[in-house]
Design a protein around this motif. Structure first.
Motif, PDB file in Angstrom:
ATOM      1  N   ALA A  19       0.831  -1.209   0.000  1.00  0.00           N
ATOM      2  CA  ALA A  19       0.000   0.000   0.000  1.00  0.00           C
ATOM      3  C   ALA A  19       0.863   1.256   0.000  1.00  0.00           C
ATOM      4  N   TYR A  20       1.893   1.263   0.809  1.00  0.00           N
ATOM      5  CA  TYR A  20       2.809   2.411   0.877  1.00  0.00           C
ATOM      6  C   TYR A  20       3.412   2.704  -0.490  1.00  0.00           C
ATOM      7  N   HIS A  21       3.952   1.680  -1.130  1.00  0.00           N
ATOM      8  CA  HIS A  21       4.628   1.894  -2.404  1.00  0.00           C
ATOM      9  C   HIS A  21       3.644   2.247  -3.514  1.00  0.00           C
ATOM     10  N   LEU A  22       2.446   1.671  -3.491  1.00  0.00           N
ATOM     11  CA  LEU A  22       1.450   2.034  -4.497  1.00  0.00           C
ATOM     12  C   LEU A  22       1.128   3.521  -4.435  1.00  0.00           C
ATOM     13  N   LYS A  23       0.948   4.030  -3.238  1.00  0.00           N
ATOM     14  CA  LYS A  23       0.636   5.461  -3.124  1.00  0.00           C
ATOM     15  C   LYS A  23       1.835   6.314  -3.510  1.00  0.00           C
ATOM     16  N   ARG A  24       3.023   5.870  -3.174  1.00  0.00           N
ATOM     17  CA  ARG A  24       4.221   6.619  -3.562  1.00  0.00           C
ATOM     18  C   ARG A  24       4.394   6.625  -5.084  1.00  0.00           C
ATOM     19  N   MET A  25       3.863   5.606  -5.746  1.00  0.00           N
ATOM     20  CA  MET A  25       3.921   5.554  -7.209  1.00  0.00           C
ATOM     21  C   MET A  25       2.773   6.309  -7.865  1.00  0.00           C
ATOM     22  N   GLY A  26       1.904   6.909  -7.052  1.00  0.00           N
ATOM     23  CA  GLY A  26       0.822   7.715  -7.586  1.00  0.00           C
ATOM     24  C   GLY A  26      -0.443   6.950  -7.908  1.00  0.00           C
ATOM     25  N   TYR A  27      -0.577   5.721  -7.394  1.00  0.00           N
ATOM     26  CA  TYR A  27      -1.786   4.940  -7.662  1.00  0.00           C
ATOM     27  C   TYR A  27      -2.994   5.608  -7.020  1.00  0.00           C
ATOM     28  N   ASP A  28      -4.132   5.558  -7.713  1.00  0.00           N
ATOM     29  CA  ASP A  28      -5.287   6.371  -7.311  1.00  0.00           C
ATOM     30  C   ASP A  28      -5.820   6.019  -5.921  1.00  0.00           C
ATOM     31  N   ALA A  29      -6.429   4.848  -5.802  1.00  0.00           N
ATOM     32  CA  ALA A  29      -7.115   4.476  -4.560  1.00  0.00           C
ATOM     33  C   ALA A  29      -6.623   3.113  -4.095  1.00  0.00           C
ATOM     34  N   VAL A  30      -6.289   3.016  -2.821  1.00  0.00           N
ATOM     35  CA  VAL A  30      -5.778   1.771  -2.240  1.00  0.00           C
ATOM     36  C   VAL A  30      -6.549   1.476  -0.961  1.00  0.00           C
ATOM     37  N   THR A  31      -7.091   0.263  -0.874  1.00  0.00           N
ATOM     38  CA  THR A  31      -7.801  -0.184   0.329  1.00  0.00           C
ATOM     39  C   THR A  31      -7.126  -1.435   0.862  1.00  0.00           C
ATOM     40  N   VAL A  32      -6.816  -1.445   2.153  1.00  0.00           N
ATOM     41  CA  VAL A  32      -6.251  -2.625   2.812  1.00  0.00           C
ATOM     42  C   VAL A  32      -7.322  -3.207   3.727  1.00  0.00           C
ATOM     43  N   LEU A  33      -7.624  -4.490   3.558  1.00  0.00           N
ATOM     44  CA  LEU A  33      -8.634  -5.182   4.356  1.00  0.00           C
ATOM     45  C   LEU A  33      -7.946  -6.186   5.273  1.00  0.00           C
ATOM     46  N   GLU A  34      -8.230  -6.106   6.560  1.00  0.00           N
ATOM     47  CA  GLU A  34      -7.592  -6.956   7.559  1.00  0.00           C
ATOM     48  C   GLU A  34      -8.670  -7.645   8.400  1.00  0.00           C
ATOM     49  N   LYS A  35      -8.574  -8.983   8.492  1.00  0.00           N
ATOM     50  CA  LYS A  35      -9.592  -9.739   9.214  1.00  0.00           C
ATOM     51  C   LYS A  35      -9.557  -9.502  10.713  1.00  0.00           C
ATOM     52  N   ASP A  36      -8.422  -9.092  11.243  1.00  0.00           N
ATOM     53  CA  ASP A  36      -8.302  -8.811  12.672  1.00  0.00           C
ATOM     54  C   ASP A  36      -7.826  -7.366  12.842  1.00  0.00           C
ATOM     55  N   SER A  37      -6.695  -7.194  13.515  1.00  0.00           N
ATOM     56  CA  SER A  37      -6.086  -5.873  13.649  1.00  0.00           C
ATOM     57  C   SER A  37      -4.755  -5.879  12.919  1.00  0.00           C
ATOM     58  N   VAL A  38      -4.206  -4.703  12.689  1.00  0.00           N
ATOM     59  CA  VAL A  38      -2.943  -4.591  11.957  1.00  0.00           C
ATOM     60  C   VAL A  38      -1.870  -5.455  12.620  1.00  0.00           C
TER      61      VAL A  38
END
Length: 399
Positions: A19-38
Motif C-alpha cells: 500500500a505504501y509503495h502504491l501510493k508513492r507511485m501515484g496509484y489512485d485508490a488503495v484499500t487494505v482489508l484486515e480480518k483482525d487488527s494490523v
C-alpha cells in the motif's frame, strides 16, 4: 479518466508495504482489508532480523532493495529505527559452511558486502558471544533488525497519511471473478470492486485462493519466539542467524534478549478456514528449554535471563523454499505476496515495492521470474498440498 482501485488483503508488513509503495507511485485508490487488527498475524510475531546474504540472484537483489528502504524508513517514519549497529551475523558449522561458501561469488558479483569471521574474531568484537572453535561467522555489515512493535505502527501511520483506506476486522470471504480476471472481493458485509487484488494474507491464503479455483504449494509451520525481561548487564551483540542451533538470537528493546526456534518435528499446520486464529496454536513448553540448551554455550547471558513474553506463529513456505511474489498468468488483476519462509519481515520493503510495480506499472525493475506463482505445475502443487510433512523435511532456506 476513471479512478483505479487496488484492494490488498492482509494488513501485515507485506500488505502495508505494498500500500505504501502504491501510493508513492501515484496509484489512485488503495484499500487494505484486515480480518483482525494490523499485524495480528505473523508480522507481530516476527524477529525482524534482516540480511542481504541470501542464496539466489533474485533474493540477493530483492534484499538489497529491502535494506535500502529500511535505512530510508529510519529517517522517514516517526518512532522507527533500523538497528544495524553491529550488522547481522550468520553462524555456520563445518558441515553447513560449504553451501554458504559457494555463494560468496554471487555476493561479489552483486556488490553485497560481507566479512568472514573466525571464532577468535567473533569473540574479540562481541565478548558476550562464545562460538565453538570450529564455527565460521559470516557478517553482513548492512544487515540488522527491526522491532515489530515499532515498525508496524510507524508503517501504518505512514500509509494512512498517504491516503490509504485501512479497514480492520473485515474478513475477505471470496475473490470475485468474471471469466479469467478478478474483479474484486466479497466480505461478510459488502462487495468491493477493484482493478487489482493483492493477496498477502500468509497462512489464510489457501482458502482465499480456493474461492477462485486457484492453488499454490504453500505450507505453514509452527514457530516460537521469546523475549526476556531486562537483563542485568548490557547486551552488545549483533542479531545472529544460527543454523547450527536451529534458531536465532538478537538484542531487543529495553536491554532484553529475543530468541526464536524452529519446531523441526512438528507437522505443517493446515489452515482451512478464515476463522482460524494464531492464538489457537498452543505453545510447546519444551521448545524454550530445548533452544536454551542449544544456545547456552554460544550466548552465556541467556543462563540468567527470565522470560517475559512468548509468541507462537506460523512460517509460510513454498515447495522450493523461495517466496511467491507476482501475478498469476491465467488470471488477470490478481497478485500474491506470500511464502517468505522466516524472512517475510526482512523482505517486506522490497516485496511491497515489487508488487506495487506489478500493479501500477505492469512490470518490475528486476526479473522476478524465480518468484512467480506460475513456476509450479498443477500436479506438483496438488501433491504438495495433499502431503503432511514435519518442518525438518520442508525446503529450508532460513534467513
Amino acid at each position: 479518466m476513471a479512478t483505479k482501485h487496488a484492494i490488498i488483503v492482509g494488513a501485515g508488513v507485506t500488505g502495508l508495504s505494498t500500500a505504501y509503495h502504491l501510493k508513492r507511485m501515484g496509484y489512485d485508490a488503495v484499500t487494505v482489508l484486515e480480518k483482525d487488527s494490523v499485524g495480528a498475524g505473523s508480522s507481530s510475531r516476527a524477529a525482524g532480523i534482516s540480511t542481504g546474504l541470501l542464496w539466489s540472484r533474485t533474493g540477493v537483489l530483492a534484499r538489497k532493495t529491502a535494506l535500502r528502504f529500511f535505512r530510508q524508513f529510519s529517517s522517514e517514519f516517526d518512532g522507527y529505527t533500523f538497528h544495524n549497529e553491529h550488522g547481522c551475523l550468520g553462524l555456520f558449522s563445518p558441515e553447513l559452511w560449504p553451501a554458504r561458501e559457494a555463494l560468496l561469488p554471487l555476493y561479489d558479483e552483486y556488490d553485497v558486502p560481507y566479512q568472514i569471521l573466525s571464532p577468535k574474531e567473533m569473540r574479540r568484537r562481541w565478548p558476550q558471544l562464545n562460538p565453538r572453535a570450529d564455527q565460521i561467522g559470516l557478517l553482513d555489515p548492512l544487515g540488522g533488525y527491526s522491532e515489530p512493535d515499532a515498525y508496524l505502527p510507524a508503517l501504518t501511520a505512514r500509509v494512512k497519511a498517504l491516503g490509504v483506506r485501512l479497514i480492520e476486522n473485515c474478513t475477505v470471504e471470496e475473490l470475485l471473478t468474471a471469466g479469467d480476471r478478478v474483479t474484486g472481493v466479497r466480505t461478510a458485509t459488502e462487495v468491493l470492486e477493484a482493478d487489482a487484488v493483492v493477496v498477502t494474507n500468509y497462512a489464510w491464503i489457501l482458502p482465499l485462493l480456493a474461492t477462485a479455483g486457484i492453488a499454490i504449494p504453500a505450507k505453514t509451520f509452527v514457530h516460537q519466539r521469546y523475549v526476556s525481561k531486562p537483563l542485568g548487564a548490557q547486551l552488545q551483540i549483533p542479531p545472529v542467524n544460527a543454523d547450527p542451533y536451529l534458531g536465532y538470537v538478537r538484542p531487543a528493546d529495553g536491554n532484553r534478549v529475543l530468541i526464536g526456534a524452529e519446531t523441526p518435528d512438528r507437522d505443517d499446520w493446515k489452515v482451512r478456514d478464515f476463522g482460524f486464529q494464531l492464538t489457537a496454536i498452543e505453545d510447546d513448553p519444551q521448545v524454550l528449554p530445548d533452544v536454551l540448551a542449544r544456545f547456552g554455550d554460544f550466548v552465556p547471558a541467556l543462563a540468567d535471563a527470565e522470560w517475559e513474553t512468548r509468541k507462537v506463529g506460523l512460517l509460510s513456505f513454498s515447495m522450493d523454499g523461495e517466496p511467491i511474489v507476482g501475478p498469476f498468468g491465467g488470471v488477470e488483476n490478481l497478485y500474491a505476496g506470500v511464502c517468505f519462509h522466516s524472512g517475510g519481515f526482512s523482505y517486506n520493503p522490497a516485496s511491497g515495492f515489487y508488487l506495487a510495480e506489478f500493479v501500477a506499472r505492469g512490470k518490475t525493475s528486476i526479473d522476478l521470474t524465480a518468484f512467480s506463482p506460475d513456476r509450479f505445475s498443477a500436479a506438483d502443487t496438488a501433491d504438495s498440498l495433499a502431503s503432511t510433512v514435519p518442518q525438518r523435511n520442508a525446503a529450508r532456506r532460513r534467513h
